[in-house]
Motif scaffolding. Structure first.
Motif, PDB file in Angstrom:
ATOM      1  N   ILE B 264       0.830  -1.213   0.000  1.00  0.00           N
ATOM      2  CA  ILE B 264       0.000   0.000   0.000  1.00  0.00           C
ATOM      3  C   ILE B 264       0.862   1.261   0.000  1.00  0.00           C
ATOM      4  N   ASP B 265       0.233   2.375  -0.382  1.00  0.00           N
ATOM      5  CA  ASP B 265       0.917   3.671  -0.401  1.00  0.00           C
ATOM      6  C   ASP B 265       0.661   4.426   0.891  1.00  0.00           C
ATOM      7  N   GLN B 266       1.575   5.317   1.234  1.00  0.00           N
ATOM      8  CA  GLN B 266       1.392   6.174   2.403  1.00  0.00           C
ATOM      9  C   GLN B 266       0.716   7.472   1.959  1.00  0.00           C
ATOM     10  N   PRO B 267      -0.146   8.032   2.805  1.00  0.00           N
ATOM     11  CA  PRO B 267      -0.790   9.315   2.463  1.00  0.00           C
ATOM     12  C   PRO B 267       0.240  10.446   2.310  1.00  0.00           C
ATOM     13  N   ILE B 268      -0.182  11.508   1.654  1.00  0.00           N
ATOM     14  CA  ILE B 268       0.724  12.649   1.450  1.00  0.00           C
ATOM     15  C   ILE B 268       0.118  13.945   2.005  1.00  0.00           C
ATOM     16  N   GLU B 269       1.002  14.897   2.241  1.00  0.00           N
ATOM     17  CA  GLU B 269       0.631  16.270   2.604  1.00  0.00           C
ATOM     18  C   GLU B 269       1.466  17.198   1.754  1.00  0.00           C
ATOM     19  N   PHE B 270       0.832  18.183   1.166  1.00  0.00           N
ATOM     20  CA  PHE B 270       1.640  19.194   0.461  1.00  0.00           C
ATOM     21  C   PHE B 270       1.073  20.597   0.694  1.00  0.00           C
ATOM     22  N   GLY B 271       0.489  20.764   1.884  1.00  0.00           N
ATOM     23  CA  GLY B 271       0.098  22.109   2.312  1.00  0.00           C
ATOM     24  C   GLY B 271      -1.301  22.543   1.930  1.00  0.00           C
ATOM     25  N   VAL B 272      -2.155  21.621   1.463  1.00  0.00           N
ATOM     26  CA  VAL B 272      -3.493  22.000   0.987  1.00  0.00           C
ATOM     27  C   VAL B 272      -4.335  22.562   2.133  1.00  0.00           C
ATOM     28  N   LYS B 273      -4.273  21.912   3.294  1.00  0.00           N
ATOM     29  CA  LYS B 273      -5.076  22.353   4.437  1.00  0.00           C
ATOM     30  C   LYS B 273      -4.751  23.806   4.786  1.00  0.00           C
ATOM     31  N   GLN B 274      -3.455  24.096   4.892  1.00  0.00           N
ATOM     32  CA  GLN B 274      -3.016  25.449   5.238  1.00  0.00           C
ATOM     33  C   GLN B 274      -3.407  26.438   4.137  1.00  0.00           C
ATOM     34  N   PHE B 275      -3.228  26.024   2.873  1.00  0.00           N
ATOM     35  CA  PHE B 275      -3.548  26.925   1.767  1.00  0.00           C
ATOM     36  C   PHE B 275      -5.046  27.234   1.736  1.00  0.00           C
ATOM     37  N   CYS B 276      -5.877  26.191   1.874  1.00  0.00           N
ATOM     38  CA  CYS B 276      -7.339  26.380   1.838  1.00  0.00           C
ATOM     39  C   CYS B 276      -7.817  27.181   3.053  1.00  0.00           C
ATOM     40  N   ASN B 277      -7.073  27.134   4.159  1.00  0.00           N
ATOM     41  CA  ASN B 277      -7.415  27.980   5.302  1.00  0.00           C
ATOM     42  C   ASN B 277      -7.222  29.457   4.974  1.00  0.00           C
TER      43      ASN B 277
END
Lengths: 388, 388
Positions: B264-277
């Motif tokens: 399986i693959d590991q999830p990713i973060e590339f700043g979407v939460k912060q940007f959408c905030n």
């Protein structure tokens, strides 16, 4: 690249060297159809590999179970749609019949030039790599329609009001063609057909939705290559294939016949004839010796090609026999062709321009020297980076 | 882009903020299914435009007959395959059942990592833009399967041995999304589904051909977005959509459920939460005011979204009402999203990296200043160059 200026009514004779004894091709003699009734052609070892429930693949690289599993999957949608009616093999002996009804009236249209632009825009959105338009010349329509169910071929004519053909070019996967000969390489053909199926049927439904008539077709109904040449999409190559300026020979061709009034395209020349006169890579590379080393001729090697038109013609009997022995389709003549390049790279776009000049022999040497056209190990394809 | 390190068994709770009262979503409450039985939702003006034989389009740009003709054609193959069995709507309420039989034995397999690599390679060849793999968590599987024929919803479970989901991302046409809202812009959705259909079914047939079980699915059977997040393909955006690092929100998602052992693959973060905030472009741009200006919440605006998971959720009632009034689907929240860029350009790949830093507010200003996200005139799309 030069557009060939032709005069209406005359231009087919200007573009092709067609002799007076030219006859429309009877689908019954197509090598695949012939294999259904001609005992001299035994296709069993070829077709058996398309039934994965019974096939026992070899252990050699590129011909393992995984390779056949993917090759067959690449054909799945084309088979599913094309064989849903037991009396027809849509896409191969019969045209498609999956359209839903259009509106009761024909829509008002802009000028034919604008119509052609919109049709090409729609085709590009639906998956076409290139699109060209020509008037239908009945010489390219098969004289007889072959039924694989009954083994009979019946006289066939396309209704006269279907005046135009839209020719769609779908590129094949470049990385896969490098592995040919291999079963996995055959996936480039399967997915090429599946993309063509979706595009041609989508486009035919679009035209139907405008209130006009449209018939989607892959290999059935008419000869695709001369129509594609007529529609300005490329030239005949020594390997008997269409050579396009955008993907070389690495293409599948589909078509939509319609009564929608369209502006037609002019044929093109970009030096293929001269280059193929100098180059023998496909003829040298063909293990079946099915490709001629000589000049273009108007008499084909056997009944499985149409006669009376001067062109390079592959010996379909020798070619198909090699496929049967290999248990999959072959396209070494695509892999080794110097036109089989990735034209998204600027240096290849430059090279194809220079191939249309006195530098063509130098370019051919350069091609050999740089190792283009050599086979890649099929297992390397499975390990390629998955980012496009 | 950072891979989120998660521990097995725990990682869903690390990745999502799921409350104890979380319940699996009942397909009956999906806004499209609701429109079949809930009198407060009148979808007539929406669905009528999908029948071109009876629909009389407006005269306004982007909503003319040509636009609807192409939009409907872009859906044609998906409709034809999905609605062939009157008791099922495959791809929307029911999974696909078009596979042919596989071999009698399961094939020998390499290590799961190698299997996953091959599956992703096959998916890319079959048309996927990105592919990720996750374990199936039953929380994402619909609790009930809705039948549009009977109007009933029956309890539903996916067989437990189907342990993995392969999530396929298919990009939508960038140029078309610029014209939204428009009927022609809806073609980007239709062709997205048609490409997904071909890819997911091709991949499921490939796995079937290896002797394993595989079920192809579009919107039916399970919630696609959390599965795609779990499979490392993106993050939730304010517009309630999956934001991917390769195409932003401009994607369709399909899936294949299988018992083939995979890594399986590991999830990713590339700043979407912060940007959408920091960003409100989708909320400001939505004419229906269906997108929240506030923070992510775990209580949805109405019964058409699942509850008990903290995320931004679109008000499906307001959203769909706008679609109905417009006689086509809308995706303004895709068009205006600063992540909706052409990432084949290096400068956009740089920008998405910088958006994951303290420069995000500056980038947002730059985005406005450069005029990204503005609507293009639909008629311009028809006149675009046909070379890709």
């Amino acid at each position: 690249m030069r557009r060939i200026k032709t005069s209406p009514g005359q231009y087919l004779n200007q573009l092709f060297s067609i002799s007076k004894n030219y006859k429309r091709f009877n689908q019954r003699f197509d090598i695949f159809n012939r294999s259904m009734w001609d005992d001299s052609i035994d296709p069993k070892a070829f077709y058996v590999s398309y039934d994965i429930t019974n096939y026992k693949p070899k252990k050699s690289e590129g011909f393992k179970h995984w390779d056949y599993a993917l090759r067959n999957a690449s054909w799945h949608l084309t088979d599913f749609i094309g064989e849903r009616n037991p009396e027809r093999v849509e896409g191969f002996t019969d045209y498609y019949t999956l359209h839903t009804q259009g509106p009761p009236q024909k829509m008002e249209l802009p000028a034919p030039e604008e119509c052609s632009q919109r049709i090409k825009r729609a085709a590009a959105m639906l998956g076409a790599g290139m699109t060209g338009i020509c008037e239908i010349d009945e010489r390219w329509i098969y004289s007889h329609n072959f039924s694989r169910q009954t083994g009979e071929a019946k006289p066939f004519d396309l209704p006269e009001h279907l005046k135009y053909a839209i020719i769609i070019i779908t590129p094949m996967d470049y990385e896969l063609t490098k592995t040919i000969p291999s079963a996995i390489g055959g996936s480039s053909t399967g997915i090429g057909y599946t993309t063509s199926l979706a595009c041609a049927n989508g486009l035919a439904q679009f035209i139907t939705n405008l209130g006009y008539e449209a018939v989607a077709s892959l290999n059935d109904t008419a000869l695709s290559i001369p129509m594609a040449i007529q529609a300005g999409l490329g030239e005949y190559g020594r390997n008997g294939l269409l050579i396009t300026p955008k993907y070389g020979p690495r293409v599948r061709i589909s078509k939509v016949f319609t009564d929608l009034p369209l502006a037609i395209d002019q044929p093109i020349e970009f030096g293929v004839k001269q280059f193929c006169n100098s180059c023998r890579k496909c003829a040298d590379g063909c293990p079946a010796k099915a490709i001629d080393q000589g000049k273009a001729q108007d008499s084909p090697p056997n009944i499985s090609s149409h006669s009376g038109i001067k062109k390079w013609t592959v010996n379909a009997e020798k070619c198909f026999k090699f496929w049967v022995n290999m248990n999959t389709d072959c396209a070494i003549c695509i892999r080794v062709c110097p036109y089989n390049k990735d034209y998204s790279k600027w240096w290849n776009r430059w090279a194809i321009k220079l191939s249309d000049s006195f530098l063509r022999k130098l370019l051919l040497k350069l091609d050999n020297w740089l190792g283009y056209g050599q086979r890649k190990k099929p297992d390397e394809w499975w390990n390629l980076d998955n980012l496009k």
